[in-house]
Design an enzyme around this catalytic site. Structure first.
Site, PDB file in Angstrom:
ATOM      1  N   GLN B 238       7.262  14.102  11.947  1.00  0.00           N
ATOM      2  CA  GLN B 238       6.167  13.246  12.395  1.00  0.00           C
ATOM      3  C   GLN B 238       6.269  12.965  13.895  1.00  0.00           C
ATOM      4  O   GLN B 238       5.347  12.423  14.477  1.00  0.00           O
ATOM      5  CB  GLN B 238       6.140  11.927  11.609  1.00  0.00           C
ATOM      6  CG  GLN B 238       5.685  12.102  10.171  1.00  0.00           C
ATOM      7  CD  GLN B 238       5.584  10.796   9.394  1.00  0.00           C
ATOM      8  OE1 GLN B 238       6.217  10.663   8.356  1.00  0.00           O
ATOM      9  NE2 GLN B 238       4.811   9.837   9.865  1.00  0.00           N
ATOM     10  N   ARG B 385       3.309   4.050   5.315  1.00  0.00           N
ATOM     11  CA  ARG B 385       1.910   3.807   5.648  1.00  0.00           C
ATOM     12  C   ARG B 385       1.676   2.384   6.129  1.00  0.00           C
ATOM     13  O   ARG B 385       0.795   1.665   5.639  1.00  0.00           O
ATOM     14  CB  ARG B 385       1.007   4.092   4.458  1.00  0.00           C
ATOM     15  CG  ARG B 385      -0.401   4.424   4.917  1.00  0.00           C
ATOM     16  CD  ARG B 385      -1.301   4.763   3.793  1.00  0.00           C
ATOM     17  NE  ARG B 385      -2.568   5.268   4.261  1.00  0.00           N
ATOM     18  CZ  ARG B 385      -3.224   6.257   3.700  1.00  0.00           C
ATOM     19  NH1 ARG B 385      -2.731   6.869   2.664  1.00  0.00           N
ATOM     20  NH2 ARG B 385      -4.398   6.632   4.159  1.00  0.00           N
ATOM     21  N   CYS B 386       2.514   1.967   7.066  1.00  0.00           N
ATOM     22  CA  CYS B 386       2.244   0.702   7.722  1.00  0.00           C
ATOM     23  C   CYS B 386       3.007   0.759   9.017  1.00  0.00           C
ATOM     24  O   CYS B 386       3.929   1.539   9.152  1.00  0.00           O
ATOM     25  CB  CYS B 386       2.719  -0.494   6.898  1.00  0.00           C
ATOM     26  SG  CYS B 386       4.493  -0.685   6.857  1.00  0.00           S
ATOM     27  N   GLU B 761      -3.339   2.783   8.187  1.00  0.00           N
ATOM     28  CA  GLU B 761      -2.371   2.053   7.384  1.00  0.00           C
ATOM     29  C   GLU B 761      -2.907   0.728   6.851  1.00  0.00           C
ATOM     30  O   GLU B 761      -2.321   0.140   5.948  1.00  0.00           O
ATOM     31  CB  GLU B 761      -1.120   1.823   8.228  1.00  0.00           C
ATOM     32  CG  GLU B 761      -0.575   3.163   8.689  1.00  0.00           C
ATOM     33  CD  GLU B 761       0.532   3.038   9.709  1.00  0.00           C
ATOM     34  OE1 GLU B 761       1.396   3.908   9.723  1.00  0.00           O
ATOM     35  OE2 GLU B 761       0.537   2.083  10.478  1.00  0.00           O
TER      36      GLU B 761
END
Ligand SMILES: Cc1cc2nc3c(=O)[nH]c(=O)nc-3n(C[C@H](O)[C@H](O)[C@H](O)COP(=O)(O)OP(=O)(O)OC[C@H]3O[C@@H](n4cnc5c(N)ncnc54)[C@H](O)[C@@H]3O)c2cc1C
Lengths: 284, 807
Positions: B238, B385-386, B761
């Site tokens: 990522q 996802r935050c 997110e």
């Protein structure tokens, strides 16, 4: 997740399959749909040296209904059990139960034979076969023999099948009366937290015959004989169904897992069994 | 000659498919046809495979590793152990959080699934057989899985390597199993307010351990070219540039000789931010064998060993006046980091941005302390996802609001409304020091309550409660409210870095002679659709249709340096860089146009895709014409070509926010819940592509549903992972996924060049609270204040049982 090496066989007759099994004893294993076997092979929980694919044996396939007697070949897939209209007309509980197994992808390959022969208490069909009082036909080195489903299961993954025996077919009489197969699970593709099958034959409010079986509530499928005798010959009402439910729960012996602790499973078993009893009664 | 009708500004604008257009995703043509190119699709000549021998136990000394039988197996080429990596100094590696982590077990193992040896062979089959033949003798040690027991006096020491170190990467350590204490805010002031408060609610809120579980697991192909000394690594990264720098620092291969490529990535969700032993072992194995090495995890490896998320025990106290005006917030968090501190946070923030835990509320004083501890569990602690620890913070405050509302006997929707930061208070500095950029929480909240007809929902709930109480039904209805404020877009270099790398991002644009373009970014899409949306930003900035702009990411040899994609940072940071680079292009284009039209720069104005002479609309030059001119005109004082690069250091974070409401029906006997409604209003500032926003919201809500209703990484007391396959680790299918209603308000970020805030997110952050609050709400009239997630069947059943709702 790669299995250890094995030799692959694809015999086209039962005799050939049995002879390979005879040669290799417990190092050999038959494979049907592979949806129970392949996961354990990939995790190397079992070491199989000789894998015998049954899919080329035509005699093992198909659904035969003559009068009230039904015979299903071991290699019949779950999707066939669902889509066969004649089977639905004669034994609708099979479709109701099969639709609650796994997901469509698994059902496209998973077979009735693999499901009942596996001896996994989480599988739905062993319970269903208790319900229908089915008979399993086995073929081995010593020839053919029949075993009642209610006598087939000794413990988790332990069955009356000998190492060199193949399950050929399953037969039972068309059930009479109302039916239900009720299952609670966490999600699509999950085994039962608790499941119950019921057949109730009721004339003028009086139960003439009954059958009740449980899935994943003990290390084998449970046939609830005590509850069955409580109901048989009696006037069915909510109260009696509650007592029968209680008796079934007493016969259950679930283990804790990620689905929940024993106490929860027993409670839910009660709910599931009672729902199945009521639905079968409504349909009777 | 007949006039060819010039299209109007509006027509030309719509031809660009720029900002605000629901442009179809350009990535989908290949993804939906199975033509994506993922790591496991990469096949190089002579490539070998590698896989791990993993520890079956959670804590043990390693007495012996015998690799002889494995090495004797045909097809097995090498077996690496810590002893082989030690001379290279690679048996341990630094983590992103300032700790270090074993690459291969160095004398002991600290969690089940830990990497013990790396077997290299011809193919996966040979390697699997080799793995099975490596014999490891373990001497088992007592196991710590409860973070509250980690710091007991007689607790077994997990990290013997640093047992005596009193000072960690983030300050003093008070116990061998203690990692750090991180504090934020005014301790004394908060305690004083709590002591004197009219009402205080006190609760322990647990956000359980879970896992991002991307569809594609982690993996890489490492290829060391011994001829030119160049190492190329394709991997599920990522943050490819950060990986390059870290790889150079720990391997001492010069950075220019390392090329990191992130090909298509099948979902990341934070799981692919960290550096894993598999990458290091593949690289070393390639150096040792001289051929490319592929390592790809299977699902069980991924769930067991790569980065988990959450696992925060958050003890909170919130105080208010009797009328419901919040006066203070206190939080102490015990953070279970597992065996190594491998959190992927900006380095100065060992608990991420947990200090956004004052949420959407105007809270005058607050204090937060976080204690990180070691346990015998897998390392990680990534932002699933935050943005960093933001979903933990948001869940915490949204639970505390509910608990406070119960204490006050007040409707929690009203309590929220009473305490929201007001529109006119922005930019707003929170008690824990963040400067919220913009928002209109009241507008969003009122819109949401009206959209779901909140009053009617409460009436329906009351009716159902009556039915339940009178024995006519066994079901209850819960209404889950959530108003979240995120802090994303890390971040300003002045306070955000990862291992010293400032968290800016970059975009480089080249305009081709015929007026099409390529843009390269320091980020990397894992499914977010960057190639679609960043082209839209540019289309609006430079007047070239989005379909004429190629977008490239993920190759460190070609892309400008950036810190990658996670924490919703791509749009806030790289999106800003894209707009800024576009503006540089436009500025140069203006000079060229002025030259061509023989006017002064200032006599031109921009009109969608062209510069027009002010007051003479028939005199103009389109971007296409200007692009060509930049390649064939000798313009005094202007370099040929039309290119720009922008490195963007954001002045502030962005603060997306939203109002989510869930209605759930719960069967108290079976614990089964049915989602009746999910309404999600997002304010992510300027909306670049509404369709992609909606898709992101659907995906994030589904993850939130999973997390709150069943998904967890569970350990038993011996440290065995109980949820190592997708049978027990809950990932919803279409069947379990409810219908979602999405909505929006649009409050642009004042400091972002196009006002965008990031949205990827938000739904996970806001969704978890909405689902969990619905479960709590269903039982609140029976006295439930707090029940920990996940709310799977048996735990919901247990709530009902403990409240005496079963006969
Ligand atoms: C995700 C998932 C979810 C599932 N959920 C459910 C569920 O909810 N309910 C459920 O009931 N099942 C479930 N299953 C199991 C599935 O129904 C299997 O297909 C079934 O249990 C086994 O059938 P099979 O044909 O695949 O057998 P295989 O996997 O091929 O074989 C299973 C075992 O039976 C033996 N065997 C197979 N055929 C014969 C034969 N003719 N004679 C002797 N031995 C034989 C094999 O040697 C093996 O030991 C699930 C499976 C998966 C992967």
């Amino acid at each position: 997740m790669i299995p250890s090496a094995f030799t692959f066989y694809k015999p086209d007759s039962i005799e050939k399959a049995v002879s390979i099994m005879k040669d290799f004893g417990d190092e050999a294993r038959v494979i049907a749909g592979g949806h129970s076997l392949i996961p354990v092979m990939k995790q190397r929980l079992t070491d199989i040296k000789h894998l015998i694919d049954l899919s080329a044996i035509e005699e093992l396939k198909g659904i035969n209904i003559s009068g009230k007697s039904i015979t299903i070949g071991a290699m019949t897939t779950q999707v066939e059990l669902i889509t066969n209209e004649n089977l639905f007309k004669t034994a609708p509980v099979i479709r109701e139960a099969s639709l609650q197994i796994a997901d469509p992808q698994v059902r496209n390959l998973g077979t009735i034979g693999g499901n009942v022969a596996n001896g996994d208490p989480a599988n739905d069909m062993p319970g269903l076969m208790q319900l229908l009082d089915a008979t399993y036909k086995l073929s081995g080195t010593n020839g053919l023999r029949e075993v009642k489903a209610r006598e087939f299961y000794d413990g988790a993954y332990f069955t009356a099948r000998e190492d060199d025996e193949i399950l050929i077919s399953i037969s039972f009489d068309a059930p009479i009366g109302g039916y239900a197969y009720e299952k609670q699970k966490r999600k699509i593709g999950d085994y039962a937290t608790a499941a119950a099958g019921v057949i109730l034959n009721v004339d003028n409010g009086v139960c003439s015959s009954a059958s009740i079986a449980l899935t994943n509530l003990s290390d084998t499928p449970v046939y609830c004989d005590e509850a069955v005798s409580m109901l048989t010959g009696k006037n069915i009402d909510d109260n009696l169904l509650s007592q029968a439910t209680k008796s079934c729960v007493e016969q259950s012996d679930p283990v804790a897992d990620q689905r929940g602790p024993v106490e929860f499973k027993k409670y839910v078993a009660g709910i599931v069994i009672n729902k199945a009893l009521k639905r079968a009664f409504e349909r009777s | 000659m007949d006039d060819v009708k010039t299209p109007s500004s509006e027509e030309r604008k719509s031809a660009l498919s720029g900002l605000g257009t629901s442009r179809k995703r350009v990535e989908d043509a290949r993804f939906t046809q199975g033509k994506g190119n993922y790591v496991d699709d990469i096949k190089l000549k002579g490539m070998l495979f590698g896989d791990f021998v993993r520890s079956p136990v959670a804590h043990a000394k390693i007495k012996k590793i015998d690799t002889a039988a494995a090495l004797a197996l045909p097809g097995v080429h090498a077996v690496l152990t810590a002893a082989d990596l030690e001379p290279l100094g690679l048996h341990w590696m630094p983590t992103l959080a300032g700790d270090k982590q074993m690459v291969l077990a160095d004398g002991k193992v600290l969690f089940q699934g830990q990497e013990v040896a790396f077997v290299v062979g011809d193919d996966r089959y040979a390697v699997s057989d080799g793995v099975a033949l490596v014999e490891v003798e373990y001497d088992e040690l007592p196991v710590v899985t409860d973070p509250f027991k980690a710091e007991m006096e007689d607790a077994p020491v997990l990290r013997e390597d640093i047992a005596d170190q009193k000072e960690g990467a983030h300050g003093p350590r008070r116990h061998p199993n203690h990692i750090f204490t991180w504090e934020s805010g005014d301790k004394e002031g908060t305690n004083k307010v709590l002591d004197e408060a009219e009402v205080v609610a006190d609760e322990m809120v647990y956000y359980h351990r879970t896992h991002p579980c991307p569809l594609e697991t982690c993996g890489c192909v490492a290829s060391m070219d011994k001829v030119n000394g160049k190492l190329t690594v394709w991997g599920t990264f990522q943050a490819p540039h950060a990986v390059r720098t870290v790889a150079s620092l720990i391997s001492s291969i010069p950075e220019h000789n390392i090329r990191i490529i992130s090909p298509d990535i099948g979902g990341g969700f934070g799981n692919k931010v960290g550096v894993y032993p598999g990458y290091v072992c593949a690289i070393v194995a390639s150096i040792v064998t001289g051929v490319p090495i592929k390592w790809v995890e299977d699902r069980m490896d991924n769930l067991m060993a790569t980065a988990f998320a959450r696992d925060y025990w958050m003890h909170g106290k919130i105080s208010a006046t009797k009328e419901g005006k919040i006066t203070g917030l206190w939080c102490h968090t015990t953070a279970d980091h597992g065996a190594f501190d491998a959190c992927a946070d900006p380095t100065k923030f060992p608990a991420g941005f947990m200090n956004i835990c004052t949420g959407s509320y105007d809270i005058p004083v607050a204090y937060l302390a976080v204690d990180g501890v070691y346990t015998n569990k897998a390392p990680g602690g990534v932002a699933y996802r935050c943005s960093f620890r933001v979903t933990e913070a948001s869940y915490f405050i949204e639970r505390m609001i509910e608990v406070l509302a119960l204490k006050l006997g007040m409707d929690s929707a009203e309590l929220r409304s009473k305490n929201f930061i007001k529109k006119e208070q922005f930019p707003y500095t929170s008690a824990l020091g963040w400067e919220y950029d913009s928002g209109d929480y009241h507008q969003a909240w009122d819109k949401a309550l009206e959209a779901v007809n909140y009053k009617k929902l409460r009436e329906d709930q009351a009716k159902q409660l009556e039915l339940f109480k009178s024995g006519k039904s066994r079901k209850l209805i819960g209404i889950g409210l959530s108003h979240f404020t995120e802090i994303v877009g890390a971040g300003p270099v002045k306070n955000c870095d990862i291992l010293g790398l400032g968290m800016f991002d970059a975009c480089e644009i080249r305009i081709h002679p015929t007026g099409s373009a390529i843009a390269r970014l320091g980020t990397i899409s894992q499914g977010q659709g960057h190639a679609t949306t960043f082209a839209q930003i540019l289309a609006s900035e430079i007047g070239i249709p989005a379909s004429d702009i190629t977008l490239e990411e993920g190759d460190t040899d070609t892309a400008p340096y950036g810190l990658g994609t996670y924490g919703s940072r791509s749009t806030p940071v790289a999106g800003a860089a894209t707009a800024m680079a576009g503006r540089k292009i436009r500025a140069k284009a203006q000079m060229i146009a002025a030259y061509l039209l023989e006017v002064h720069d200032d006599d031109l104005e921009w009109d969608v895709d062209r510069f027009v002479v002010k007051g003479a609309p028939e005199k103009f030059k389109t971007m296409k014409e200007i692009a060509f001119a930049s390649y064939n005109q000798a313009i005094p004082g202007v370099e040929p070509g039309l290119e720009a690069v922008s490195y963007y250091d954001p002045p502030n974070m962005t603060y997306p926010n939203g109002a989510y409401i869930c209605v759930m029906e719960i069967d108290v006997d079976t614990g089964v819940s049915e989602i009746k409604k999910v309404y999600a209003l997002d304010d992510c500032g300027t909306r670049i592509n509404p369709m992609i926003i909606e898709g992101q919201v659907h995906g994030g809500l589904t993850e939130a549903l999973a997390i709150s209703m069943g998904q967890e990484i569970a350990y038993d007391e011996q440290g065995n992972v109980m949820t190592g396959t997708l049978m027990d680790f809950f990932v919803p299918t279409a069947w379990e996924t409810p219908n979602y209603e999405t909505d929006f308000t649009e409050t642009p970020s004042p400091h972002h060049p196009i006002g965008a805030k990031g949205v990827g997110e938000s739904p996970n952050v806001g969704g978890v609270s909405a689902f969990s609050n619905a479960v709590h709400d269903a039982f609140k009239s029976f006295g439930l204040t707090q029940a920990h997630m996940p709310h799977d069947h048996w735990r919901v059943w247990k709530i009902a049982k403990d409240l005496g709702l079963h006969n």
